[in-house]
Scaffold this active site. Sequence first.
Site, PDB file in Angstrom:
ATOM      1  N   ARG A 123       0.924  -1.223  -0.240  1.00  0.00           N
ATOM      2  CA  ARG A 123      -0.144   0.018   0.064  1.00  0.00           C
ATOM      3  C   ARG A 123       0.996   1.408   0.268  1.00  0.00           C
ATOM      4  O   ARG A 123       0.642   2.856  -0.167  1.00  0.00           O
ATOM      5  CB  ARG A 123      -1.070   0.146   1.188  1.00  0.00           C
TER       6      ARG A 123
ATOM      7  N   ILE B  54      -5.034   6.944   6.175  1.00  0.00           N
ATOM      8  CA  ILE B  54      -3.317   6.692   7.016  1.00  0.00           C
ATOM      9  C   ILE B  54      -2.242   7.251   5.360  1.00  0.00           C
ATOM     10  O   ILE B  54      -1.500   7.694   5.417  1.00  0.00           O
ATOM     11  CB  ILE B  54      -3.112   5.174   7.247  1.00  0.00           C
ATOM     12  N   ASP B  55      -2.710   7.629   4.148  1.00  0.00           N
ATOM     13  CA  ASP B  55      -2.466   7.986   2.910  1.00  0.00           C
ATOM     14  C   ASP B  55      -2.191   9.476   4.029  1.00  0.00           C
ATOM     15  O   ASP B  55      -3.068  10.325   4.416  1.00  0.00           O
ATOM     16  CB  ASP B  55      -3.360   8.239   1.736  1.00  0.00           C
TER      17      ASP B  55
ATOM     18  N   HIS C  31      -6.568   7.035  12.695  1.00  0.00           N
ATOM     19  CA  HIS C  31      -6.034   5.687  12.662  1.00  0.00           C
ATOM     20  C   HIS C  31      -4.459   5.412  11.766  1.00  0.00           C
ATOM     21  O   HIS C  31      -4.416   4.342  11.920  1.00  0.00           O
ATOM     22  CB  HIS C  31      -7.287   4.893  11.494  1.00  0.00           C
TER      23      HIS C  31
ATOM     24  N   SER D 152     -17.980   4.856   4.994  1.00  0.00           N
ATOM     25  CA  SER D 152     -19.394   3.822   5.043  1.00  0.00           C
ATOM     26  C   SER D 152     -20.419   3.157   6.973  1.00  0.00           C
ATOM     27  O   SER D 152     -21.281   2.974   6.767  1.00  0.00           O
ATOM     28  CB  SER D 152     -18.858   2.092   4.336  1.00  0.00           C
TER      29      SER D 152
ATOM     30  N   ALA E  63     -16.473  11.505  -4.868  1.00  0.00           N
ATOM     31  CA  ALA E  63     -16.662  12.768  -3.272  1.00  0.00           C
ATOM     32  C   ALA E  63     -15.788  14.194  -4.802  1.00  0.00           C
ATOM     33  O   ALA E  63     -16.058  15.295  -4.243  1.00  0.00           O
ATOM     34  CB  ALA E  63     -14.997  11.893  -3.119  1.00  0.00           C
TER      35      ALA E  63
END
Length: 238
Positions: free
Chosen positions: A58, A94-95, A110, A179, A222
């Site tokens: 990731r 977390i990006d 997070h 969500s 978005a």
Amino acid sequence: MQGRRIVILTGAGISKESGLDTFRDPDGLWARVRIEDVATPEAFARDPGRVHAFYNHRRQTLLEPQVAPNAAHKALARLEADWPGEVLLVTQNIDDLHERAGSKNLIHIHGELLKARCLVCGGVSPWGEAMTRDSLCPLCGAEGTLRVHVVWFGEMPLEMDRIYEALGACDLFVSIGTSGNVYPAAGFVAEVRAGGQAHTVELNLEPSDGFTAFAECHHGPATVEVPAFVERILADGW
Ligand code: BJW
């Protein structure tokens, strides 16, 4: 609208159109890997190599040149810059796409993929390369003691006191691209509503699990919904 306070919560959906996976969509991460194998402290204790591999992949994707902030990230940075009051952005992601877009007042509830935490000294360091069981802590030099600086299931999310204080004091709460499955973030709208004052808005591709708790909802991508909403708030408030 002078001085009115805004809290924004974002989730994986805001980064989907930048090329990053969500978790619970049919093509999301949890359709390919089991939470119990990669996103709990027990998984890391059992098989650190597997957990490192999941986050290394990731991290590599996040650093690919085509992955960049989209119109939604940029609109939120503009809101923070132009709004005549406080805007606090709380992201579950977390990006680092909010930072790259220019957001400054930002909490990563997070954690962050581009940071490492040492299990011996507790220090958190920037980390942009693959992490292995042999990696050295840049702060104390210990070997094999690093983990990615993210919050797994069963761990305490970060900066909760500051977040609950902001939720209790805000005039507008906006939830974007999440969500509503994971607590405590999924409970923020109830926390805000318990205060009785603030307007609450959901912007998501589809109705989230908790959409009925919001006073106003807009459903769509978005990159369409967030810039339109920010434009409206800056022009007319709510
Ligand atoms: C678009 C779009 C587009 C797509 N445009 N939208 C029973 C009841 C209540 C709680 C618990 C319970 N049992 C256990 C718990 C606690 C547990 C929990 O919530 N479990 C649930 C599964 C029930 N929570 C925890 O353990 C947390 N810690 C904790 O609670 O500590 C105790 C505490 C007590 C009191 C106060 C405070 C704390 C820790 C949770 C850690 C979550 N970690 C993860 C992985 C680590 C980071 C990483 O690897 O990235 O975080 S799980 C994963 O889910 C990740 C995400 O941040 C998180 C939320 O996901 P998100 O962002 O909502 O993504 P999706 O995929 O679910 O949704 C995306 C949405 O976008 C969808 O709706 C799409 O439609 C939409 N979308 N494209 C707009 N283009």
